[in-house]
Design an enzyme around this catalytic site. Structure first.
Site, PDB file in Angstrom:
ATOM      1  CD  GLN B 124      -2.153   1.333   2.931  1.00 33.75           C
ATOM      2  OE1 GLN B 124      -1.389   1.793   3.764  1.00 33.75           O
ATOM      3  NE2 GLN B 124      -3.368   0.906   3.246  1.00 33.75           N
ATOM      4  N   GLY B 125       0.743   2.098  -0.992  1.00 30.05           N
ATOM      5  CA  GLY B 125       1.542   3.320  -1.061  1.00 30.05           C
ATOM      6  C   GLY B 125       0.727   4.538  -0.701  1.00 30.05           C
ATOM      7  CE1 TYR B 126      -3.751   4.051  -0.393  1.00 30.42           C
ATOM      8  CE2 TYR B 126      -4.702   3.950   1.816  1.00 30.42           C
ATOM      9  CZ  TYR B 126      -4.794   3.702   0.459  1.00 30.42           C
ATOM     10  OH  TYR B 126      -5.926   3.113  -0.040  1.00 30.42           O
ATOM     11  CB  SER B 127       2.537   7.018   4.957  1.00 29.47           C
ATOM     12  OG  SER B 127       1.436   6.705   5.754  1.00 29.47           O
ATOM     13  CB  SER B 159       3.833  -3.178   5.595  1.00 29.88           C
ATOM     14  OG  SER B 159       3.878  -2.338   6.728  1.00 29.88           O
ATOM     15  CD  GLU B 242      -4.393   0.013   7.117  1.00 31.52           C
ATOM     16  OE1 GLU B 242      -4.621   1.013   6.424  1.00 31.52           O
ATOM     17  OE2 GLU B 242      -3.256  -0.316   7.478  1.00 31.52           O
TER      18      GLU B 242
END
Lengths: 359, 402
Positions: B124-127, B159, B242
């Site tokens: 997951q590429g969010y932050s 992660s 999530e």
């Protein structure tokens, strides 16, 4: 598989809530709190007509024949409104009589209690918090009893007393019988004044039926006290939110500061999910007997502890005003003090949980 | 209120139990590597209609009619049996529900089945370094050039990026638009030139999360989910998934049961710690929170089942804080029971696992690791803002204009 309220249960709560809002607003509550009576006969009569006094009395004796969850739902609303009056003891007495009385005892005593024509109280606790039936010491000789009970709520206006005896037995006693001495105490929660009662060779109806009925009775008390504390804490959170909107400092409502916002969110997060805890414990008393006693103790310990913490935080959120007699927070603060310490404090109930789990 | 299951559901439970007799695998199958055994059994679960029930069969699910009670029974029974059911991965748990809701037909066909079996794994590429709690301020850029997006910038706390085949992520595609309106949800193959994954070491000692750098990375223009500038709305749906993954009462109960077991085996004042009144008090208090989570889960389940979402709105908002707080209470208590055994660092083979704890070093790891979920997917402080503002209507924080 359904863990929610029925339409009737939702309606029951709405009916009682609208009664409490219109008939026992803060102004009236304040009068009853300050005059120390902790009782409004007009409330009693009106609520009796609505069936509140006989909610858990079987229909054949003139009650509504409902379950403990229904009663707990009313207790929640009474906690929200800090409703003064002898309801808690009266309900518990009707429950005890229903569980332990013989057919003839029930048919003689319950109808007047169900209709609210007579008022009952319960004398269970002894010493400084001996709440469990195995700790009771009131002696029985034939049909006469002797001993001391304390924290008997609304004993001063009761017609009859359900008394917990040695070996976890129960008895029904006329409040005006010879040998009874009622000494009123200066209790902290003025919505539920209480007395110490000395029984000196008093004539009693010994209730013989059923094993474990006294345990079930104190478990029911735990759940009702937890529901009351839940309602009281919900009311306090409402007061906190309203105050956080209206009170301004540094040119903005204090609720905009995260110190205040997070404090309120924390209170909510500690309290709101516990609604399911007391629902479940109340349901367990009627439907899951093998886990009911432990669930009741866990519920009382957890909810009254969290509610007390919420009450302390609520005083702080109201600042200097929160520390005054004038501020209404104190009324619910003391309501929760009572719910927490009456019939076993959280520490005692947690020890009970540990013992029942075989730890 | 009625906690009894209807006869048809009790029958269903029996059929699930009968199916679960097949786990663990036996004979030759038991000799296969662990992951293959799990895949094999999971596929049997799909074929039997117990796994990925909400995913249509054409995308690799079992396409069962919506039945929340059956879902619940399956979760309970699979959990009890320790059997592999729906994967709690980023792909199956977060991407798939998002694609089913917002993805194109091609995207569903291309990605869903492989995510379900983890033959294609996702991160997951969010932050970003400058965009954590204030995620919508993200700056990682995607510029459309012809039929390709060109990505530049950095993601962080990613992660599993070192193992992932694909990333779903948020990128700023409309730099002129307002904060939330300039974001798109893109699907990025991790093998593209210009992607560099650098591991970050966690305080607990493991290397699970990473920094991911993008330098002129080119991906096809069709790798967008939803419309340009709609990425924020699309990602909200995944964040809810999530938070639900994190707020699982079965896992909390399991951790609590392990804690009780630990208290039985540790010694205090020459006797089992569980006989110590201080320990008993603490355990019973923690169990109050555990029971609250379990019963509140039931309440929310019924509210959802009845379509009375308003009843459950506040407790749902509170799930993440409640469950991460309770888990931390469990871990703190366990840590105190360890005494100076708590000074030993976790073993290498224990790192990066989220399994049941039996060793003291395993507890040390969980003591540290339990802080992670309280931060991931919306830190507790941000959750408290949401609860205060949306749950209780308190005035919103002052925010500087973007």
């Amino acid at each position: 598989m359904d863990f929610g309220l029925s339409e009737e249960q939702v309606m029951l709560q709405e009916t009682i809530r609208s009664f409490a809002l219109s008939e026992c607003p803060t102004t009236r509550l304040r009068e009853l709190f300050d005059d120390g009576s902790g009782h409004d006969p007009a409330h009693w009569t009106a609520l009796a007509e609505m069936g509140v006094t006989g909610l858990v009395v079987a229909e054949e004796y003139g009650g509504a024949g409902l379950e403990l969850l229904d009663l707990a739902l009313v207790a929640e609303v009474f906690g929200e409104s800090a409703m003064p009056g002898p309801f808690l003891g009266h309900w518990l007495a009707t429950l005890g009589l229903g569980l332990a009385g013989t057919e003839s005892q029930r048919s003689q005593i319950l109808p007047a209690l169900a209709k609210g024509e007579k008022t009952a109280c319960v004398a269970l606790q002894e010493g400084v918090g001996a709440w469990a039936p195995k700790e009771w010491t009131v002696e029985v000789r034939g049909n006469r009893i002797s001993g001391v009970k304390n924290v008997v709520t609304h004993a001063a206006i009761a017609d009859g007393i359900l008394v917990g005896l040695e070996a976890g037995k129960l008895a029904w006693v006329d409040a005006r019988a010879p040998g009874i001495e009622i000494s009123n105490e200066n209790g902290i929660d003025r919505t539920r004044p209480f007395s110490t009662i000395t029984f000196d060779d008093v004539e009693a109806e010994i209730l013989e039926q059923g094993d474990g009925t006294a345990e079930k009775l104190v478990s029911a008390a735990s759940v009702l006290l937890a529901a009351d504390a839940f309602g009281a804490a919900s009311k306090l959170i409402d007061l906190d939110v309203a105050y956080a909107h209206s009170r301004e400092q540094f040119g903005q409502p204090i609720g905009q500061f995260q110190a205040v916002k997070h404090a309120i969110a924390r209170l909510g997060t500690e309290m709101e999910p516990t609604r399911a805890l007391w629902w479940h414990a109340a349901y367990a008393l009627d439907h899951l007997p093998e886990e009911a006693s432990r669930a009741a103790s866990m519920t009382k310990a957890h909810i009254t502890d969290r509610a007390m913490a919420a009450a302390r935080e609520s005083v702080e959120l109201h600042g200097g005003y929160g520390f005054t007699w004038e501020c209404e927070v104190q009324i619910w603060f003391k309501r929760i003090m009572f719910d927490r310490s009456f019939l076993g404090n959280p520490e005692q109930h947690r020890e009970q949980c540990a013992a029942l789990a075989g730890w | 209120m009625d906690l009894q299951y209807a006869p048809e559901h009790e029958e269903f439970r029996e059929s699930v139990r009968a199916f679960l007799k097949g786990w663990p695998l036996k004979g030759d199958e038991a000799e296969l590597p662990k992951e293959e055994q799990e895949s094999l059994f999971r596929q049997r679960g799909i074929d039997a209609g117990y796994v990925y029930r909400g995913v249509p069969t054409r995308y690799g699910g079992s396409g069962q009619p919506n039945d929340a009670i059956k879902d619940r029974i399956i979760r309970e029974e699979f959990y009890q049996a320790g059997a592999p059911g729906d994967l709690p991965s980023q792909g199956a748990g977060m991407l798939v529900p998002t694609l089913l809701e917002f993805g194109s037909e091609e995207q569903k066909e291309r990605y869903v089945a492989r995510a379900l079996t983890n033959t294609e794994s996702w991160c997951q590429g969010y932050s970003e370094p400058g965009s954590g709690s204030d995620l919508a301020s993200l700056q990682c850029q995607a510029r459309l050039e012809g039929d390709e997006w060109v990505l530049n910038g950095q993601k962080i706390w990613t992660s599993g990026a070192q193992r992932a085949d694909m990333m779903f992520g948020l990128f700023r595609t409309e730099p002129e638009a307002k904060k939330h309106a300039g974001i798109s949800y893109l699907l990025v193959p991790m093998d593209r030139d210009g992607i560099e994954v650098r591991p970050l070491r966690e305080m607990s000692g493991g290397f699970e999360f990473n920094e991911v750098f993008f330098t002129d990375v080119r991906i096809p223009a069709e790798n967008i989910v939803g419309e340009r500038g709609q990425g924020w709305a699309v990602s909200r749906a995944t964040l809810i998934h999530e938070r639900n993954l994190i707020g699982n009462p079965f896992m909390i109960r399991e951790a609590f049961d392990d804690l009780v077991q630990l208290a039985r085996t540790r010694i205090r004042n020459g006797r089992p710690a569980i006989e110590d009144s201080g320990v008993r008090q603490r355990l019973a208090e923690i169990e109050g929170y555990v029971r609250t989570s379990e019963t509140s889960n039931l309440l929310q389940f019924t509210a959802a089942h009845r379509g009375e979402m308003l009843t459950a709105m506040r407790p749902m908002m509170m799930n993440k804080v409640c469950s991460t707080d309770t888990t931390q209470r469990i871990m703190k208590c366990a840590y105190d029971l360890l005494g100076s055994d708590g000074l030993l660092a976790p073993l290498d083979e224990e790192l990066n696992t989220w399994s049941r704890t039996t060793t003291s070093t395993g507890w040390v790891l969980q003591y540290m690791f339990s802080m992670g979920p309280a931060i991931a997917g919306g830190a507790t402080n941000i959750q408290l803002n949401i609860i205060g503002e949306r749950g209780y209507g308190l005035p919103r924080d002052l925010r500087k204009p973007f």
